[in-house]
Every structure is written in structure tokens, then in C-alpha cells.
Design a protein around this motif. Structure first.
Motif, PDB file in Angstrom:
ATOM      1  N   VAL A 196      39.300  39.928  40.235  1.00  0.00           N
ATOM      2  CA  VAL A 196      37.893  40.525  40.055  1.00  0.00           C
ATOM      3  C   VAL A 196      38.047  42.146  40.085  1.00  0.00           C
ATOM      4  O   VAL A 196      37.932  42.152  38.964  1.00  0.00           O
ATOM      5  CB  VAL A 196      37.168  39.703  40.606  1.00  0.00           C
ATOM      6  CG1 VAL A 196      35.833  40.161  41.017  1.00  0.00           C
ATOM      7  CG2 VAL A 196      37.345  38.051  40.886  1.00  0.00           C
ATOM      8  N   MET A 197      38.821  42.670  40.661  1.00  0.00           N
ATOM      9  CA  MET A 197      38.851  43.726  40.786  1.00  0.00           C
ATOM     10  C   MET A 197      39.653  44.243  39.342  1.00  0.00           C
ATOM     11  O   MET A 197      39.235  45.126  38.972  1.00  0.00           O
ATOM     12  CB  MET A 197      39.282  44.148  41.595  1.00  0.00           C
ATOM     13  CG  MET A 197      38.836  43.988  43.337  1.00  0.00           C
ATOM     14  SD  MET A 197      39.994  44.516  45.029  1.00  0.00           S
ATOM     15  CE  MET A 197      39.281  46.045  45.045  1.00  0.00           C
ATOM     16  N   GLN A 198      40.377  43.879  38.543  1.00  0.00           N
ATOM     17  CA  GLN A 198      40.484  44.581  37.884  1.00  0.00           C
ATOM     18  C   GLN A 198      40.318  44.347  36.835  1.00  0.00           C
ATOM     19  O   GLN A 198      40.226  44.890  35.888  1.00  0.00           O
ATOM     20  CB  GLN A 198      42.437  43.680  37.720  1.00  0.00           C
ATOM     21  CG  GLN A 198      43.768  43.783  38.288  1.00  0.00           C
ATOM     22  CD  GLN A 198      44.662  43.186  37.900  1.00  0.00           C
ATOM     23  OE1 GLN A 198      44.835  42.260  38.069  1.00  0.00           O
ATOM     24  NE2 GLN A 198      45.962  43.882  38.946  1.00  0.00           N
ATOM     25  N   ASN A 199      39.165  43.507  36.691  1.00  0.00           N
ATOM     26  CA  ASN A 199      38.187  43.066  35.245  1.00  0.00           C
ATOM     27  C   ASN A 199      37.729  44.397  35.292  1.00  0.00           C
ATOM     28  O   ASN A 199      37.159  44.547  34.688  1.00  0.00           O
ATOM     29  CB  ASN A 199      37.718  42.106  35.036  1.00  0.00           C
ATOM     30  CG  ASN A 199      36.823  41.589  34.342  1.00  0.00           C
ATOM     31  OD1 ASN A 199      37.137  42.076  33.080  1.00  0.00           O
ATOM     32  ND2 ASN A 199      35.583  40.610  35.041  1.00  0.00           N
ATOM     33  N   ILE A 200      36.739  43.576  36.376  1.00  0.00           N
ATOM     34  CA  ILE A 200      34.937  44.429  36.422  1.00  0.00           C
ATOM     35  C   ILE A 200      35.787  46.404  36.904  1.00  0.00           C
ATOM     36  O   ILE A 200      35.045  47.340  36.191  1.00  0.00           O
ATOM     37  CB  ILE A 200      34.531  44.437  37.671  1.00  0.00           C
ATOM     38  CG1 ILE A 200      34.194  42.590  38.009  1.00  0.00           C
ATOM     39  CG2 ILE A 200      33.365  45.059  38.527  1.00  0.00           C
ATOM     40  CD1 ILE A 200      33.027  42.010  37.003  1.00  0.00           C
TER      41      ILE A 200
END
Length: 331
Positions: A196-200
Motif C-alpha cells: 500500500v505504501m509503495q503504491n500510494i
């Protein structure tokens, strides 16, 4: 029209939020108001943190917990309080950095209560903040929409989107000032927090923030007697042997973890078990450390007895079952 009952629900929300924000050392008081919030949320959303009768959703990037499991997260009162205070402090910073803008908060994995953001509605008006809720589970989104409508705070909601937060693309005409996601277990196992963090994070503009601001995983050797003494003796900090930092993810550093190798000491002296420890900085000085909630309970990885002097390597596996694997140096 707002009813007397609706007003009473919102007053509970306001009082609880004030206790969480203004009385961080009042753990008994926070425990009480978090349970009061659960009673309100359960009544208004139709979802209670009772017996778990629904199923998790398995994603290519990890497990998305069920609606009822997500509701249970609220009741970890210290976890809820530290995240809410961190979000509050992050919004204060963003209001200073973007003085003429409504602060737009993206909540990835909001669950049925939007647990970490709903208290913010008691602190700022809809002309100051608004929310976009993301969840892979439509049941959760329906519950939170109903709860907001019955609390008469539906105007805070900019959008509700049923999607996978690990692949979601923020529209080009939308500015997100703060992204929030608590989609993790201790040691970053099984759930998709890293993905999630790598995407957002790469989609956020300059000066935007992410909560949690930093998650650090470290490897340590523990002694069971020392840990027990830490539980039974007030103020005692158990002795441990720090092997080193396995991984840190933050706004500035969110690359996939690299292999991390550590050497076991030649003498263990009772420190014979390898654990991964999780430290979560939600924002500024708001931090969760060992044993303060399920997310920071040390996770046993392996016994080190007879492994004195050997190398231990951790690797992170992404995919359906994300988490750290380990391998001992061969003889």
C-alpha cells in the motif's frame, strides 16, 4: 433534520476524542471512551466487534481483513489513540503548509468505522478537512457511509471507493494531502502495508504526509526470564541483545526490503530466541513500541541455541503472503 439522539451520539464522539487528544497518559480513561465509541459505531453502522463470522479477502499483495475483524481494531485502545493523535498532529502541520486549502485525507482500508479518521470530524469542520474512503470490502464502505449519515457528518466524505489500495491510482485532478493506512500485522507479516505504501506514497505531492510516518523492524535476541521480569516489575526494562535493523519504511524510504544479515554472538547467556520487533511512529512524537498493541508484539522467528557465531539472513517476500523469511548460514 438532526435529532436529539443524533446529537447525543456526536457528543460521545466529541468527548471521546477530547480525552484521546488531551489526556494521552490517561490510559484508563482512553480505554473507557474507546469502548463508548464502539457502542456508538456498532449502533449506527450495524457492525459490531463481536464474534467473527465473516471471511478475510485474499489479495495478490496480502490479506485484507474482514469487516468484523476491522471493527475489532478499534478496541485496541492504545493503538487507536496513538494513530488518532498522530493524524491530528499531521493535519495541524498540513493546515500550516496549505493554509488556503481543505485538507484532503485518503484512508486506505477504512473498515466499517473509519476508525482512525472519524474522531477528526470532532476536531475540524468540513470546510477544513474532507475524506476519501477506500476499502476492498463493499460491506465496510456501506457501513461507514450509514454511520456518517446517522451522525450527520456525511458532508466530510468526498468519495467512497471499493478498490484495492495497492493498485489504486489517485485521479490527476485530485490532491491528497494526507494518506492513512493501517493494513499490517506485527513484523509486517501477511497484510499488504508495504505494498500500500509503495503504491500510494509516490503519488503524493510535495509536503503531503503519510500515517504511519515510519515503521521499523529490528531483530533482537530475547531471554524469557528477562521478558517476564519486564511484565511483573514496574518500570523494569528487560535486557536484550540487538542484532540490528531489518527494515524501515517511510515517506522517504519505501523500496522493497533488501536482505539483512546479522551474526549471532559467540555466547548467548540465556538470550537464545530471535524475535522481530516492530516500532510504529504514526507522526511526530506519537509512537507505538513493544507490547503496546498487537501490531508491536515481538514475533518469535527462531531459536538461536547451537547457532552461536552463525550468520542469520532475513529476506522480505511480497505477494499473497508477504513477510520476512530467514535463513541460517550453512556450516
Amino acid at each position: 433534520m438532526e435529532t436529539e439522539t443524533d446529537t447525543g451520539y456526536f457528543e460521545v464522539l466529541k468527548r471521546a476524542t477530547q480525552t484521546i487528544i488531551n489526556e494521552p497518559g490517561n490510559l484508563g480513561g482512553i480505554y473507557k471512551v474507546v469502548h463508548e465509541l464502539h457502542a456508538v459505531y456498532a449502533e449506527l453502522s450495524g457492525v459490531s466487534a463481536g464474534n467473527i463470522t465473516d471471511d478475510d479477502i485474499m489479495l495478490p499483495s496480502g490479506k485484507a481483513v474482514s469487516t468484523i475483524k476491522a471493527a475489532h481494531c478499534l478496541l485496541e485502545f492504545q493503538r487507536t489513540a496513538v494513530f488518532v493523535r498522530g493524524i491530528y498532529k499531521a493535519i495541524l502541520q498540513l493546515k500550516a503548509d496549505f493554509p488556503s486549502q481543505i485538507i484532503h485525507v485518503l484512508y486506505a482500508g477504512c473498515g466499517p468505522y473509519a476508525t482512525l479518521l472519524t474522531p477528526i470530524a470532532a476536531l475540524f469542520g468540513p470546510s477544513e478537512v474532507n475524506f476519501t474512503f477506500l476499502d476492498i470490502n463493499q460491506v465496510s464502505l456501506d457501513a461507514v457511509k450509514m454511520m456518517y449519515d446517522r451522525l450527520n457528518i456525511g458532508e466530510y466524505i468526498k468519495a467512497c471507493i471499493c478498490t484495492d489500495a495497492t493498485t489504486y491510482k489517485i485521479p490527476t485532478d485530485t490532491t491528497v494531502h494526507l494518506a492513512v493506512s493501517e493494513t499490517m500485522l506485527n513484523a509486517l507479516m501477511k497484510e499488504p502495508q508495504v505494498a500500500v505504501m509503495q503504491n500510494i506514497i509516490p503519488q503524493l505531492p510535495p509536503k503531503a504526509l503519510f500515517v504511519p510516518a515510519k515503521i521499523t523492524i529490528s531483530a533482537q535476541l530475547l531471554n524469557a526470564k528477562e521478558e517476564e521480569k519486564g511484565f511483573t516489575t514496574a518500570g523494569y526494562l528487560p535486557q536484550r541483545i540487538l542484532l540490528g535493523e531489518v527494515y524501515t519504511i517511510s515517506m522517504q524510504h519505501y523500496a522493497t526490503p533488501r536482505a539483512a544479515t546479522f551474526r549471532i554472538p559467540d555466547e548467548l547467556n540465556g538470550f537464545k530466541d530471535v524475535f522481530l520487533h516492530t516500532r510504529i511512529q504514526t507522526y511526530a512524537d506519537e509512537v507505538l513500541t513493544d507490547y503496546e498493541c498487537s501490531l508491536t508484539n515481538p514475533k518469535k522467528i527462531a531459536g538461536a541455541k547451537s547457532m552461536e557465531g552463525r550468520q542469520l539472513t532475513f529476506n522480505y517476500l511480497s505477494g499473497e503472503t508477504p513477510g520476512f523469511t530467514y535463513e541460517w548460514e550453512s556450516n
